[in-house]
Scaffold this motif. Sequence first.
Motif, PDB file in Angstrom:
ATOM      1  N   ALA A   2       0.646  -1.202  -0.046  1.00  7.77           N
ATOM      2  CA  ALA A   2       0.169  -0.078  -0.078  1.00  7.77           C
ATOM      3  C   ALA A   2       0.789   1.477   0.075  1.00  7.77           C
ATOM      4  O   ALA A   2       0.490   2.289  -0.756  1.00  7.77           O
ATOM      5  CB  ALA A   2      -0.876   0.070   1.050  1.00  7.77           C
ATOM      6  N   ARG A   5       2.237   1.635  -3.360  1.00 14.27           N
ATOM      7  CA  ARG A   5       1.200   2.264  -4.363  1.00 14.27           C
ATOM      8  C   ARG A   5       0.914   3.570  -4.105  1.00 14.27           C
ATOM      9  O   ARG A   5       0.809   4.233  -5.342  1.00 14.27           O
ATOM     10  CB  ARG A   5      -0.208   1.099  -4.054  1.00 14.27           C
ATOM     11  CG  ARG A   5      -0.155  -0.056  -4.879  1.00 14.27           C
ATOM     12  CD  ARG A   5      -1.238  -0.796  -4.160  1.00 14.27           C
ATOM     13  NE  ARG A   5      -1.281  -2.213  -4.812  1.00 14.27           N
ATOM     14  CZ  ARG A   5      -2.384  -2.170  -5.984  1.00 14.27           C
ATOM     15  NH1 ARG A   5      -3.083  -1.350  -6.232  1.00 14.27           N
ATOM     16  NH2 ARG A   5      -2.692  -3.451  -6.502  1.00 14.27           N
ATOM     17  N   SER A   6       0.941   4.109  -3.040  1.00 10.96           N
ATOM     18  CA  SER A   6       0.677   5.366  -2.457  1.00 10.96           C
ATOM     19  C   SER A   6       1.888   6.282  -3.135  1.00 10.96           C
ATOM     20  O   SER A   6       1.595   7.506  -3.653  1.00 10.96           O
ATOM     21  CB  SER A   6       0.329   5.770  -0.986  1.00 10.96           C
ATOM     22  OG  SER A   6      -0.682   4.961  -0.568  1.00 10.96           O
ATOM     23  N   HIS A   9       1.283   6.740  -6.909  1.00  7.77           N
ATOM     24  CA  HIS A   9       0.261   7.632  -7.441  1.00  7.77           C
ATOM     25  C   HIS A   9       0.415   9.232  -7.094  1.00  7.77           C
ATOM     26  O   HIS A   9       0.450   9.777  -7.800  1.00  7.77           O
ATOM     27  CB  HIS A   9      -0.952   7.132  -6.495  1.00  7.77           C
ATOM     28  CG  HIS A   9      -2.033   8.101  -6.731  1.00  7.77           C
ATOM     29  ND1 HIS A   9      -2.918   9.227  -5.962  1.00  7.77           N
ATOM     30  CD2 HIS A   9      -2.944   8.163  -8.117  1.00  7.77           C
ATOM     31  CE1 HIS A   9      -3.781   9.516  -6.652  1.00  7.77           C
ATOM     32  NE2 HIS A   9      -4.005   9.012  -7.977  1.00  7.77           N
ATOM     33  N   ALA A  51      -5.544   6.589  -9.638  1.00  6.43           N
ATOM     34  CA  ALA A  51      -6.079   6.096  -8.297  1.00  6.43           C
ATOM     35  C   ALA A  51      -6.507   4.592  -8.807  1.00  6.43           C
ATOM     36  O   ALA A  51      -6.328   3.598  -8.038  1.00  6.43           O
ATOM     37  CB  ALA A  51      -7.291   6.916  -7.659  1.00  6.43           C
ATOM     38  N   LEU A  55      -3.670   2.464  -7.184  1.00 11.81           N
ATOM     39  CA  LEU A  55      -4.137   2.331  -6.033  1.00 11.81           C
ATOM     40  C   LEU A  55      -5.385   1.321  -5.742  1.00 11.81           C
ATOM     41  O   LEU A  55      -5.703   0.510  -4.692  1.00 11.81           O
ATOM     42  CB  LEU A  55      -4.601   3.701  -5.373  1.00 11.81           C
ATOM     43  CG  LEU A  55      -3.760   4.874  -5.269  1.00 11.81           C
ATOM     44  CD1 LEU A  55      -4.433   5.921  -4.755  1.00 11.81           C
ATOM     45  CD2 LEU A  55      -2.532   4.346  -4.415  1.00 11.81           C
ATOM     46  N   TRP A 193      -9.598   6.318   0.683  1.00 12.52           N
ATOM     47  CA  TRP A 193      -8.499   7.372   0.745  1.00 12.52           C
ATOM     48  C   TRP A 193      -8.819   8.317   2.083  1.00 12.52           C
ATOM     49  O   TRP A 193      -9.662   9.257   2.074  1.00 12.52           O
ATOM     50  CB  TRP A 193      -8.813   8.257  -0.590  1.00 12.52           C
ATOM     51  CG  TRP A 193      -8.106   9.340  -0.747  1.00 12.52           C
ATOM     52  CD1 TRP A 193      -7.432  10.237   0.206  1.00 12.52           C
ATOM     53  CD2 TRP A 193      -7.432   9.713  -1.875  1.00 12.52           C
ATOM     54  NE1 TRP A 193      -6.344  11.271  -0.256  1.00 12.52           N
ATOM     55  CE2 TRP A 193      -6.459  10.815  -1.949  1.00 12.52           C
ATOM     56  CE3 TRP A 193      -7.559   9.369  -3.208  1.00 12.52           C
ATOM     57  CZ2 TRP A 193      -5.893  11.379  -2.972  1.00 12.52           C
ATOM     58  CZ3 TRP A 193      -6.975   9.798  -4.275  1.00 12.52           C
ATOM     59  CH2 TRP A 193      -6.027  10.934  -4.128  1.00 12.52           C
ATOM     60  N   ILE A 199      -1.237   6.972   3.026  1.00 10.35           N
ATOM     61  CA  ILE A 199      -1.531   5.627   2.631  1.00 10.35           C
ATOM     62  C   ILE A 199      -2.808   5.342   2.027  1.00 10.35           C
ATOM     63  O   ILE A 199      -3.687   5.542   3.036  1.00 10.35           O
ATOM     64  CB  ILE A 199      -0.847   4.656   3.552  1.00 10.35           C
ATOM     65  CG1 ILE A 199       0.764   4.755   3.722  1.00 10.35           C
ATOM     66  CG2 ILE A 199      -1.047   3.391   2.987  1.00 10.35           C
ATOM     67  CD1 ILE A 199       1.406   3.713   4.663  1.00 10.35           C
ATOM     68  N   LYS A 200      -3.172   5.059   0.934  1.00 10.28           N
ATOM     69  CA  LYS A 200      -4.569   4.684   0.418  1.00 10.28           C
ATOM     70  C   LYS A 200      -4.763   3.199   0.105  1.00 10.28           C
ATOM     71  O   LYS A 200      -3.604   2.458   0.264  1.00 10.28           O
ATOM     72  CB  LYS A 200      -4.733   5.376  -0.798  1.00 10.28           C
ATOM     73  CG  LYS A 200      -4.978   6.757  -0.770  1.00 10.28           C
ATOM     74  CD  LYS A 200      -3.776   7.885  -0.605  1.00 10.28           C
ATOM     75  CE  LYS A 200      -3.727   9.318  -0.781  1.00 10.28           C
ATOM     76  NZ  LYS A 200      -2.476   9.886  -0.672  1.00 10.28           N
ATOM     77  N   ARG A 201      -5.820   2.759   0.485  1.00 11.00           N
ATOM     78  CA  ARG A 201      -6.029   1.391   0.417  1.00 11.00           C
ATOM     79  C   ARG A 201      -7.136   0.988  -0.839  1.00 11.00           C
ATOM     80  O   ARG A 201      -7.880   1.734  -1.378  1.00 11.00           O
ATOM     81  CB  ARG A 201      -6.832   0.926   1.613  1.00 11.00           C
ATOM     82  CG  ARG A 201      -6.022   1.050   2.865  1.00 11.00           C
ATOM     83  CD  ARG A 201      -6.662   0.371   3.971  1.00 11.00           C
ATOM     84  NE  ARG A 201      -8.004   1.030   4.286  1.00 11.00           N
ATOM     85  CZ  ARG A 201      -8.082   2.153   5.099  1.00 11.00           C
ATOM     86  NH1 ARG A 201      -6.793   2.766   5.637  1.00 11.00           N
ATOM     87  NH2 ARG A 201      -9.186   2.692   5.410  1.00 11.00           N
TER      88      ARG A 201
END
Length: 244
Positions: A2, A5-6, A9, A51, A55, A193, A199-201
Amino acid sequence: MALLRSLLHLLWMIVTVIPWGIIMVVASIRVRGNPLYWMAARWLGWAIDGARVLLGIQVRVSGMENLPVGETSPAILLVKHQSTLETFLMPTLMPHPLAYVFKKELLYVPFFGWAMGRLDMIHIDRSQGSQAFAKVVAQGKELLARGVWIIMFPEGTRIPRGKQGTYKTGGTRLAVATGAPVIPIAVSSAKCWPRKAFIKRAGVVDVSIGQPIPSAGREPAELMREVEAWIEAEMRRLDPEAYR
C-alpha cells in the motif's frame, strides 16, 4: 505494498500536474469558458485513472438519473466530504461544468492553484464576511444561467470516516437566493482514501446521488436539515461498518 502504491500515485500526480498547470495557464490566453474547463477535467480524469490503476480504487455510482436534464438546467451539488478523492472525482462524473466555492488561498498553490485561477470558479475571502457571500450569490447566478453547476461541501472540511461534521447553510442559502434545486450526494471515499492519510487502500468507493430538492419557498436552515438527514442516512447505508 500500500505504501509503494501510494508513493507511485503521488509521483503520478506530481509528474502530470506540472505540465498540465503550465498548459492551462498558456491555453487560457486564447481559450475560456467551458472548453478550458473540460481541459482541466481531463487532468482530474488522469488522477482518478491513476487511483484506479495504481491504488486499486474503484468507483461505483448510483443515482445519475436524478441529475437535472437540459443544457442550462441549474443545480447546486452538496457533497459529503471525506477526502481529496471526491474533489477530483465530481468533475469527471457530472455532465455540466462545475464551479467550486473555495477560499482564495488555494489560488497560490503552485501549478494546481494557478490553473484553478483561470477557470470560472468562486473563490472567496473569508475575512470579508457578508460581502463574501454576496459575491458567491452574484457569481452563482451568472454561472447557473450559463449551465454551470455550483458544488459545495456543506461540512466545510474533510470529515473522518464514520463521523458527522457541522452542516453549514451556505449552500442552501445560495440555493434559496438563486432558486436552484439542491442535489445531495453521499460519498464513502474514506474507506479507501482516509482524511489526511498518505497511504491509500484498494477498494470500492460508492457515490450516491439523491433526488433534486426544490429550494423555492424554503428556509435555508430547514432545507439544510433535509439535506443533512438524507446524506447522513445514505452514508450509513453505504458504509455501515463505519457507523456501528
